[in-house]
Design an enzyme around this catalytic site. Structure first.
Site, mmCIF file in Angstrom:
data_model
loop_
_atom_site.group_PDB
_atom_site.id
_atom_site.type_symbol
_atom_site.label_atom_id
_atom_site.label_comp_id
_atom_site.label_asym_id
_atom_site.label_seq_id
_atom_site.Cartn_x
_atom_site.Cartn_y
_atom_site.Cartn_z
ATOM 1 N N HIS A 64 0.842 -1.192 0.000
ATOM 2 C CA HIS A 64 0.000 0.000 0.000
ATOM 3 C C HIS A 64 0.885 1.253 0.000
ATOM 4 C CE1 HIS A 64 -0.495 1.402 4.464
ATOM 5 N NE2 HIS A 64 0.715 0.987 4.261
ATOM 6 N N CYS A 76 5.776 6.476 4.302
ATOM 7 C CA CYS A 76 4.586 5.735 3.854
ATOM 8 C C CYS A 76 4.045 6.282 2.544
ATOM 9 C CB CYS A 76 3.500 5.786 4.921
ATOM 10 S SG CYS A 76 4.028 5.060 6.483
ATOM 11 N N HIS A 130 5.099 0.273 -0.322
ATOM 12 C CA HIS A 130 5.787 -0.629 0.609
ATOM 13 C C HIS A 130 4.714 -1.641 1.025
ATOM 14 C CE1 HIS A 130 3.828 2.280 3.213
ATOM 15 N NE2 HIS A 130 3.898 1.394 4.188
ATOM 16 N N HIS A 134 3.004 -4.776 4.126
ATOM 17 C CA HIS A 134 2.868 -5.297 5.495
ATOM 18 C C HIS A 134 2.299 -6.721 5.489
ATOM 19 C CE1 HIS A 134 3.601 -1.351 7.247
ATOM 20 N NE2 HIS A 134 2.707 -0.821 6.431
ATOM 21 N N ASP A 145 -5.485 -10.340 0.028
ATOM 22 C CA ASP A 145 -4.205 -11.028 0.235
ATOM 23 C C ASP A 145 -3.355 -11.032 -1.041
ATOM 24 O OD1 ASP A 145 -2.253 -12.496 1.593
ATOM 25 O OD2 ASP A 145 -3.058 -14.386 0.829
ATOM 26 N N HIS A 146 -2.074 -10.686 -0.872
ATOM 27 C CA HIS A 146 -1.134 -10.601 -1.995
ATOM 28 C C HIS A 146 -1.615 -9.616 -3.062
ATOM 29 C CE1 HIS A 146 0.767 -13.995 -0.062
ATOM 30 N NE2 HIS A 146 1.801 -13.841 -0.841
ATOM 31 N N GLU A 158 -1.180 -3.490 11.614
ATOM 32 C CA GLU A 158 -0.375 -3.162 10.435
ATOM 33 C C GLU A 158 1.049 -3.654 10.675
ATOM 34 O OE1 GLU A 158 -1.140 0.545 7.957
ATOM 35 O OE2 GLU A 158 0.713 1.066 9.003
#
Lengths: 136, 136, 136, 136, 136, 136
Positions: free
Chosen positions: C15, C34, C40, C42, C80-81, C125
């Site tokens: 994100h 950020c 980047h 998480h 996810d992913h 996060e």
């Protein structure tokens, strides 16, 4: 078949890093906040690893209740809720860094555990700073 | 007395697994969801292990503040809150699998840490998937 | 008797925090690292809490396998992913802060879970930064 | 370059420590509460470590999805939500101590993983009691 | 000033989910692998929360050593290393789901802790599945 | 939409439980090992929770970097690597139990955080003993 068996336990202690042969300035420079003369402290997590043959009769390398009792009697009774610098004989003339604490604990346990079993000690000073010693 | 000292730290990064010599279908087959062209990401946990003699004057194998500064300057500054594929030079032509990231970090740190100290890098991509490299 | 039932799961995503109405300088000032335009990521840990009466026939408030399937189908399959900014519809015009992600997930799940059950979403996060939303 | 790759997974099982050649009193003395004839149980955490060369084409030592599938099919399908003493063939005549469970799992996996890859199994019976076996 | 005080402890137990009024097929359909007639087991983590005024003389809401002793005597002595279905009276006619175990533990502790202190019980069946009960 | 935001941090400190109005015997009876006159210590984990409206422009309830800076400046600078009894003003005449430390930290932070945001402090003295205070 040789297996490693691990027992994790913990103790809460105060300590201070200090070299009495140095000036206060030098101690402050090298040990920083850890040199605070009124001490600080940690929840130390201790993992004791014992490596050896599985006893075919019990299925154990070492009875973990026995290992737990050895750690309790010889380490936790002497280190838990103590000030390492003041209350623990071995640190009267030895700086209680994580490295030195691990070596001291290894030496204590080595004499209490059968010599055909290999011994390693891992010590967490914080979750992010830790050390390991195996007698090498 | 030789002791291992560990410092755990972390960085948050995006990445994508991809082999540019393969077709999209082959990439999808081998790398699955990790091949998503718009990237995904992880909270990487990094454990750096340094093994060597305890310095009898300080009681340290290596000053963890020094080790922390080396990791911050040479790894975290370059990897944290980055897209590994785009922002980090070493992965311009290298697939950023956990294995390859660990090798790259080991190579970076090896040149910054005294050669008489042994070095091992463990990298958690997730709490359940992780790798370790010691230069072998 | 009313009991809370919790199911913890996770997803790995990329994100970027960004407000398109601001200048790049303002975005950099407020969102710092950020705001990296190449993203980047998480390992998000998600805890879904459902509160209600125990069903005396099953002993369950909600069958955790059913809850797990709802989370998998409606959240993990979509998050996810993925790159939250690019791949997830809800963040096309909404900044994917942890706060906003938690609200989006809560809204998705609220429509899938019986209305007599109360719902709370906690989202990590990182292990040290997390948020919680209960529809208030 | 040789790297270790780790995959952590878990299974929930009942077991009982017991040596049928001993009297009930002897079993009670050695195995204590673990000898309870109606069984007790654990959330076992299993870490499988595979060590070998990085494949330069994929960047993997072993595809973790493949490793996960091997563990699922050959270990979890047979151990998860089972009574080890009753439901798992290997423990019909073998005491299911953590040591013996680790050896059994290692033997199962050894035959399913390429022989040029080294294999180590770590098994947590509880977060504080665990064992490791590498075939030695 | 009112503060919540938490004490976390654990017990290892076997159990089976089963409704004796259902057919085996219905039990299998609803409870899945948890219905295994030879049982499975868990490392249950138990967090007991006590909420009340700080005693100005001791600085305690409740002495955690006292709370620990109450939990040990009335819960752990009866639940640890047991088969919940067979060995624990309360589950003779009650399905030992996490929800029901939490209610049973809350009822046991409620009668042992001063009534001016509020009580909440959180029970982890696994690290990812857990429940909480506060008497509501 | 109102969301809770959590920031977890930590400090390492020495302390001793003691009531100067009691005899040494009474102190020993009530506080046990925690009364050691040469102190012991802990890795305290601190979770600060802030509850309020999401700012629609930033997507934040509170900027976690700002919250982190407030905690660093007003709590960690004063508590980390200190002896709470000796070095921290507030405990000159207040017993540093976990309960009292949480109240002191809450009071410090309450004056630094916007009054329209609700504040809760959770403090772990050890992983198994912890407290929470919300100003009630």
């Amino acid at each position: 078949m040789k297996v490693s068996v691990f027992r994790q336990t913990h103790f809460n202690a105060a300590h201070r890093l200090h070299n009495p042969e140095w000036t206060p300035e030098k101690n402050k420079e090298i040990f920083g906040k850890c040199n605070n003369p009124s001490y600080h402290g940690h929840n130390y997590e201790l993992i004791v690893k014992v490596y050896g043959e599985i006893n075919p009769v019990t299925g154990f390398v070492i009875d973990l209740k026995v290992l737990k009792d050895i750690i309790n009697e010889h380490v936790l009774e002497r280190f838990d809720h103590k000030n390492l610098n003041i209350d623990v004989e071995e640190f009267k003339n030895l700086n209680p860094t994580a490295e030195n604490i691990a070596v001291v604990i290894w030496n204590i346990l080595r004499s209490k555990i059968d010599s055909h079993l290999e011994l390693t000690v891992r010590l967490y000073e914080t979750p992010r700073n830790f050390v390991e010693y195996d007698g090498a």
